[in-house]
Design an enzyme around this catalytic site. Structure first.
Site, PDB file in Angstrom:
ATOM      1  N   GLU A   1      -0.715   4.531  -8.101  1.00 19.95           N
ATOM      2  CA  GLU A   1      -0.456   5.436  -6.972  1.00 19.95           C
ATOM      3  C   GLU A   1       0.861   6.134  -7.283  1.00 19.95           C
ATOM      4  O   GLU A   1       1.881   5.473  -7.519  1.00 19.95           O
ATOM      5  CB  GLU A   1      -0.368   4.620  -5.673  1.00 19.95           C
ATOM      6  CG  GLU A   1      -0.236   5.442  -4.425  1.00 19.95           C
ATOM      7  CD  GLU A   1      -1.597   5.941  -3.865  1.00 19.95           C
ATOM      8  OE1 GLU A   1      -2.654   5.723  -4.490  1.00 19.95           O
ATOM      9  OE2 GLU A   1      -1.556   6.577  -2.800  1.00 19.95           O
TER      10      GLU A   1
ATOM     11  N   LYS B   1      -7.688  -3.210   3.152  1.00 15.36           N
ATOM     12  CA  LYS B   1      -6.385  -2.654   3.540  1.00 15.36           C
ATOM     13  C   LYS B   1      -6.016  -3.164   4.924  1.00 15.36           C
ATOM     14  O   LYS B   1      -6.872  -3.322   5.792  1.00 15.36           O
ATOM     15  CB  LYS B   1      -6.407  -1.141   3.491  1.00 15.36           C
ATOM     16  CG  LYS B   1      -7.404  -0.487   4.400  1.00 15.36           C
ATOM     17  CD  LYS B   1      -7.328   1.031   4.270  1.00 15.36           C
ATOM     18  CE  LYS B   1      -8.593   1.652   4.808  1.00 15.36           C
ATOM     19  NZ  LYS B   1      -8.655   3.077   4.695  1.00 15.36           N
TER      20      LYS B   1
ATOM     21  N   LYS C   1       0.867  -1.189   0.000  1.00 13.82           N
ATOM     22  CA  LYS C   1       0.000   0.000   0.000  1.00 13.82           C
ATOM     23  C   LYS C   1       0.900   1.235   0.000  1.00 13.82           C
ATOM     24  O   LYS C   1       1.526   1.562   0.992  1.00 13.82           O
ATOM     25  CB  LYS C   1      -0.924   0.010   1.225  1.00 13.82           C
ATOM     26  CG  LYS C   1      -1.926   1.160   1.195  1.00 13.82           C
ATOM     27  CD  LYS C   1      -2.947   1.049   2.319  1.00 13.82           C
ATOM     28  CE  LYS C   1      -4.120   1.988   2.144  1.00 13.82           C
ATOM     29  NZ  LYS C   1      -3.783   3.378   1.958  1.00 13.82           N
TER      30      LYS C   1
ATOM     31  N   ARG D   1      -3.611   8.859  -5.750  1.00 12.45           N
ATOM     32  CA  ARG D   1      -4.087   7.971  -6.791  1.00 12.45           C
ATOM     33  C   ARG D   1      -4.148   8.714  -8.116  1.00 12.45           C
ATOM     34  O   ARG D   1      -4.673   9.817  -8.188  1.00 12.45           O
ATOM     35  CB  ARG D   1      -5.476   7.483  -6.401  1.00 12.45           C
ATOM     36  CG  ARG D   1      -5.874   6.247  -7.129  1.00 12.45           C
ATOM     37  CD  ARG D   1      -6.960   5.569  -6.358  1.00 12.45           C
ATOM     38  NE  ARG D   1      -7.325   4.328  -6.978  1.00 12.45           N
ATOM     39  CZ  ARG D   1      -8.134   3.446  -6.422  1.00 12.45           C
ATOM     40  NH1 ARG D   1      -8.631   3.678  -5.230  1.00 12.45           N
ATOM     41  NH2 ARG D   1      -8.432   2.337  -7.047  1.00 12.45           N
TER      42      ARG D   1
HETATM   43  P1  ATP Z   1      -6.831   7.983   2.288  1.00 10.72           P
HETATM   44  O1  ATP Z   1      -6.655   8.623   0.934  1.00 10.72           O
HETATM   45  O2  ATP Z   1      -7.025   8.954   3.400  1.00 10.72           O
HETATM   46  O3  ATP Z   1      -5.824   6.917   2.582  1.00 10.72           O
HETATM   47  P2  ATP Z   1      -8.818   6.420   1.140  1.00 10.72           P
HETATM   48  O4  ATP Z   1     -10.173   5.967   1.600  1.00 10.72           O
HETATM   49  O5  ATP Z   1      -8.672   7.105  -0.161  1.00 10.72           O
HETATM   50  O6  ATP Z   1      -8.237   7.312   2.279  1.00 10.72           O
HETATM   51  P3  ATP Z   1      -7.789   3.903   1.809  1.00 10.72           P
HETATM   52  O7  ATP Z   1      -9.144   3.249   1.753  1.00 10.72           O
HETATM   53  O8  ATP Z   1      -7.100   4.057   3.112  1.00 10.72           O
HETATM   54  O9  ATP Z   1      -7.796   5.270   1.075  1.00 10.72           O
HETATM   55  O10 ATP Z   1      -6.844   3.099   0.834  1.00 10.72           O
HETATM   56  C1  ATP Z   1      -7.080   3.041  -0.520  1.00 10.72           C
HETATM   57  C2  ATP Z   1      -6.088   3.946  -1.213  1.00 10.72           C
HETATM   58  O11 ATP Z   1      -4.784   3.416  -1.118  1.00 10.72           O
HETATM   59  C3  ATP Z   1      -6.364   4.003  -2.690  1.00 10.72           C
HETATM   60  O12 ATP Z   1      -7.294   5.014  -2.976  1.00 10.72           O
HETATM   61  C4  ATP Z   1      -5.012   4.279  -3.284  1.00 10.72           C
HETATM   62  O13 ATP Z   1      -4.838   5.662  -3.429  1.00 10.72           O
HETATM   63  C5  ATP Z   1      -4.025   3.776  -2.256  1.00 10.72           C
HETATM   64  N1  ATP Z   1      -3.242   2.591  -2.663  1.00 10.72           N
HETATM   65  C6  ATP Z   1      -1.924   2.451  -2.477  1.00 10.72           C
HETATM   66  N2  ATP Z   1      -1.497   1.268  -2.914  1.00 10.72           N
HETATM   67  C7  ATP Z   1      -2.552   0.606  -3.420  1.00 10.72           C
HETATM   68  C8  ATP Z   1      -2.738  -0.683  -4.015  1.00 10.72           C
HETATM   69  N3  ATP Z   1      -1.744  -1.525  -4.190  1.00 10.72           N
HETATM   70  N4  ATP Z   1      -3.994  -1.012  -4.405  1.00 10.72           N
HETATM   71  C9  ATP Z   1      -5.025  -0.164  -4.224  1.00 10.72           C
HETATM   72  N5  ATP Z   1      -4.910   1.054  -3.664  1.00 10.72           N
HETATM   73  C10 ATP Z   1      -3.691   1.448  -3.256  1.00 10.72           C
END
Ligand code: ATP
Length: 582
Positions: A299, A420, A249, A254
C-alpha cells in the site's frame, strides 16, 4: 477470419440487452475461431484492446485525427466530416456513414487488422500524428467495409464498450471450448493468477484445461488482488478466525511491485500499469529487494517517518497523475508498506501459508527508506487485537487487517482469510459502498442545465456477472460534478438497457456500466424497487432486494476501480446483516 465477420459479431453484441445472449454470441464467435493465437487476439479485440488490460498500450488517436483520415479516405472536405460529427455526436457513426456511401471492399483479416492496430499504437514521437492518420487511411479505412470501419474507429478511440466483462468472456470460452459453463471456475483461477484473458484462452484452445490449471503466477503479469471481508469487532474475529496476523490498514492505494532483475513494474489494484508514476518506488524496489525476482503486495502512501505522520488519502492521490512526475515525487514522496510477498526467486509463493510468506518477506525485503516491510503481529486474544485497533486509530489509520495465519494468498478472492476491522465496524454504516452508474434521470429546475438530475446506481452481482440497481442518488454532488456526469457518460449512453444490467427502474438515459462512485448511506434497507439481492420471476418480485437509504456521493472512483471492482451483492447483504445484529 475476415475482420468484417468479426465486426458483424461486434454489432450483434452491441445490440443485445441480455447477458445470456452475450454469452451465446461470444461462444459462437469463439467456436468459429481455428487457432489459439487467433482466439487470443479476438479476446482482446472484443474488449477494444490489442493486449491484456495491464499492458500500457495506447493508440493516441483523437476524434480530429479520425476526421482527418476519413476526409482523406473518402475524398470529402474535412469541414463536411466535422459538420456531420456535430450532428451525430459520435465519430464512429460518421465513419460508418461515409464508408457506406463510398463502399470500399473488405479485404483484411483479423490478423492483419491486429497488426495494423499495433503499428499505430507503437508510432510515437515527432510527426506521429501525420504518420498515424496516413497509416489509418492507407492500411485500414481504404481496405475495410462500413461496419468494420465503425468498430476500428471505436477501438482506436478506446470506445468499444460492448459491456463484456472478463467473467462473461470466461463463461463463453468454457461454453465454446469445453461445452460446459460451470468450468468457468477453473479458467477464472488461471485468470486470477495471470490477469491475461488471451493467455488463458490460447492455452485452453491449444492445450486443454489441464494446462490452464497449471498456469502459474509470473513476473510482469499482475495477480488479481486478495480482498477483505468485514467483521464487527475483535471478539467476532477471534471466534471465527482463531490466531491471526494483525496488520495496520494503511489508507493509500494498492501497488503490486514486480521485480525482474533490474526491470521493475508496478500495477494498481485494477491492474493498470503505474510503473512510470512513482520513480521513488522503482528506486526503492531496486535497492531494497534482495532476490532477483519478486512480486510484492503493498500500500503506497505519503508518510513522514520522523513524525510517524500518515498523510490523508486525498493528499496521497495527488500522486496518481501523469504529468510533472519528478517534481511531485520530490514534494510528496511515497513510501510503500509491504504487507505480502507472492513470488520470489523464480517461485510462486501464493500457496504458502501467511506466516511463512511473512518470514520470506522479512528476508527478501531489506529495511530502508522507501519499502517498509509490514508483516504484522500474530495475536490470539481479542483484547490484544482491540489494543492494536485503538493504536491504529490513534495513529490516524483506518483500522487493521487481520489475516488467518495458515491461509494461502487467494488471488482475486474475498473471503474470511482476510478481514478488515475499523473503529466503526459495529456501528451504523460507516463504510462506503462502491457503486456503478447505470443511468440518469433528466434534471429539473437548476439541474436542467446539467443534463442529469438524479443517478441510477447499482452494485456488482458476482455470481451472474451483472450490475443490479441499489439506489437513486440526488445529493452529494456539486454543480461541477453534475456537469461532469454528462461528460463522463459521453460514449457510454445507450438507448436500451445494457446487456449486463438488471433494473426495474427505467432511467431517462441508460449508461453502460463503467463509472464507479463511492457512496455513503445511512442504512441498508429492503426494497421491492431494486434488484440487488432480489429474487425476480416473470410475475414480478418474489423477494425484495436491498437498497441504500439517504445515499450521497463521496467521490468518483473511475480512475482506480473497474465496474467489476464495485461492491458486490454478497458484501451488501453481509453489511445489512451486521447492521441488524446491532
Ligand atoms: P477501498 O479501496 O474503498 O478501501 P477496497 O474494497 O479496495 O475498498 P477494503 O476491502 O476496504 O478495500 O480494504 C482492502 C484494501 O486495504 C486493500 O485493497 C489495500 O489497498 C488496503 N490495505 C491497507 N493495508 C493493508 C494490509 N495490511 N493488508 C491488506 N490490505 C491493506
Amino acid at each position: 477470419m475476415k475482420f468484417s465477420e468479426l465486426a458483424q459479431y461486434f454489432d450483434k453484441l452491441d445490440e443485445t440487452s441480455s447477458r445470456l445472449a452475450l454469452i451465446d454470441i461470444l461462444s459462437d464467435l469463439f467456436k468459429s475461431v481455428k487457432t489459439g493465437e487467433q482466439l487470443e487476439k479476438i479476446c482482446y479485440l472484443v474488449q477494444g484492446r490489442v493486449a491484456p488490460f495491464f499492458e500500457p498500450i495506447e493508440f493516441g488517436m483523437a476524434d480530429k485525427m479520425i476526421a482527418q483520415a476519413l476526409a482523406a479516405t473518402y475524398g470529402e472536405e474535412k469541414e463536411a466530416v466535422l459538420k456531420q460529427y456535430g450532428k451525430l455526436g459520435d465519430i464512429s457513426l460518421v465513419a460508418y456513414e461515409f464508408a457506406e456511401k463510398h463502399k470500399h471492399g473488405s479485404e483484411l483479416t483479423v490478423d492483419q487488422v491486429f497488426v495494423a492496430l499495433n503499428e499505430i499504437a507503437s508510432t510515437s514521437g515527432a510527426g506521429s500524428v501525420e504518420k498515424k492518420t496516413t497509416f489509418l487511411k492507407d492500411e485500414l479505412l481504404e481496405k475495410l467495409d462500413a461496419l468494420s470501419v465503425k468498430y476500428v474507429v471505436r477501438i482506436l478511440l478506446g470506445n468499444v464498450r460492448l459491456g463484456i466483462g472478463d467473467p462473461t468472456i470466461l463463461d463463453a470460452l468454457a461454453l465454446a471450448i469445453l461445452n460446459d459453463r460451470t468450468k468457468r471456475k477453473v479458467l477464472e483461477g488461471a485468470y486470477n493468477r495471470t490477469s491475461a484473458l488471451g493467455l488463458v484462452a490460447k492455452t485452453l484452445k491449444d492445450h486443454g484445461i489441464k494446462d490452464v490449471e497449471d498456469l502459474k503466477v509470473r513476473v510482469g503479469f499482475p495477480i488479481r488482488s486478495e480482498l477483505c471481508e468485514r467483521l464487527p469487532n475483535p471478539e467476532k474475529v477471534m471466534e471465527k478466525m482463531g490466531e491471526v496476523d494483525a496488520q495496520y490498514k494503511y489508507d493509500g492505494f494498492r501497488v503490486q511491485i514486480h521485480k525482474n532483475g533490474n526491470d521493475i513494474r508496478m500495477f494498481s489494484r485494477n491492474l493498470e500499469d503505474m510503473s512510470n508514476m512513482f520513480p521513488e518506488l522503482i528506486e526503492g524496489a531496486r535497492t531494497q529487494i534482495k532476490s532477483k525476482t519478486a512480486i510484492l503486495d503493498t500500500e503506497a502512501l505519503a508518510y513522514q517517518p520522523e513524525s510517524e505522520e500518515f498523510l490523508p488519502f486525498q493528499e496521497t492521490t495527488k500522486r496518481r497523475r501523469k504529468h510533472n512526475i519528478d517534481e511531485v515525487a520530490k514534494t510528496l514522496p511515497l513510501k510503500a508498506f509491504v504487507f505480502d510477498i507472492l513470488y520470489a526467486d523464480g517461485k510462486s509463493l501464493i500457496d504458502e501459508p501467511q506466516t511463512k510468506r511473512m518470514e520470506i518477506l522479512k528476508k527478501v525485503v531489506e529495511n530502508g527508506d522507501v519499502l517498509l516491510p509490514s508483516p504484522g503481529k500474530v495475536l490470539k486474544e481479542a483484547k490484544d487485537l482491540q489494543l492494536m485497533l485503538d493504536d491504529a486509530i490513534s495513529k490516524g489509520l483506518e483500522g487493521v487487517v487481520v489475516k488467518k495465519v495458515d491461509s494461502p494468498y487467494v488471488a482475486g478472492g474475498r473471503n474470511f482469510n482476510w478481514v478488515k476491522l475499523k473503529r466503526h465496524s459495529s456501528g451504523e454504516l460507516h463504510d462506503t459502498i462502491d457503486c456503478v452508474i447505470l443511468g440518469y434521470v433528466f434534471g429539473k429546475g437548476k439541474r436542467t442545465a446539467f443534463g442529469a438530475g438524479a443517478l441510477l446506481v447499482g452494485i456488482y452481482d458476482e455470481k451472474n456477472d451483472e450490475f443490479v440497481t441499489v439506489s437513486r442518488i440526488g445529493t452529494g454532488l456539486t454543480d461541477e460534478e453534475w456537469r461532469s456526469i454528462k461528460e463522463k457518460a459521453k460514449g457510454l449512453e445507450s438507448d436500451h438497457k445494457p446487456a449486463r444490467v438488471n433494473s426495474l427502474i427505467v432511467p431517462s438515459v441508460w449508461v453502460k456500466p463503467h463509472i464507479v462512485i463511492e457512496v455513503l448511506a445511512d442504512e441498508i434497507t429492503r426494497s421491492p424497487m431494486h434488484c440487488a439481492g432480489a429474487s425476480l420471476s416473470k410475475e414480478g418480485v418474489k423477494e425484495a432486494g436491498y437498497a441504500l437509504r439517504f445515499p450521497r456521493l463521496v467521490s468518483f472512483r473511475d480512475r482506480d476501480k473497474r465496474p467489476e471492482d464495485a461492491s458486490t451483492v454478497d458484501e451488501l447483504i453481509k453489511m445489512y446483516k451486521q447492521q441488524s445484529v446491532k
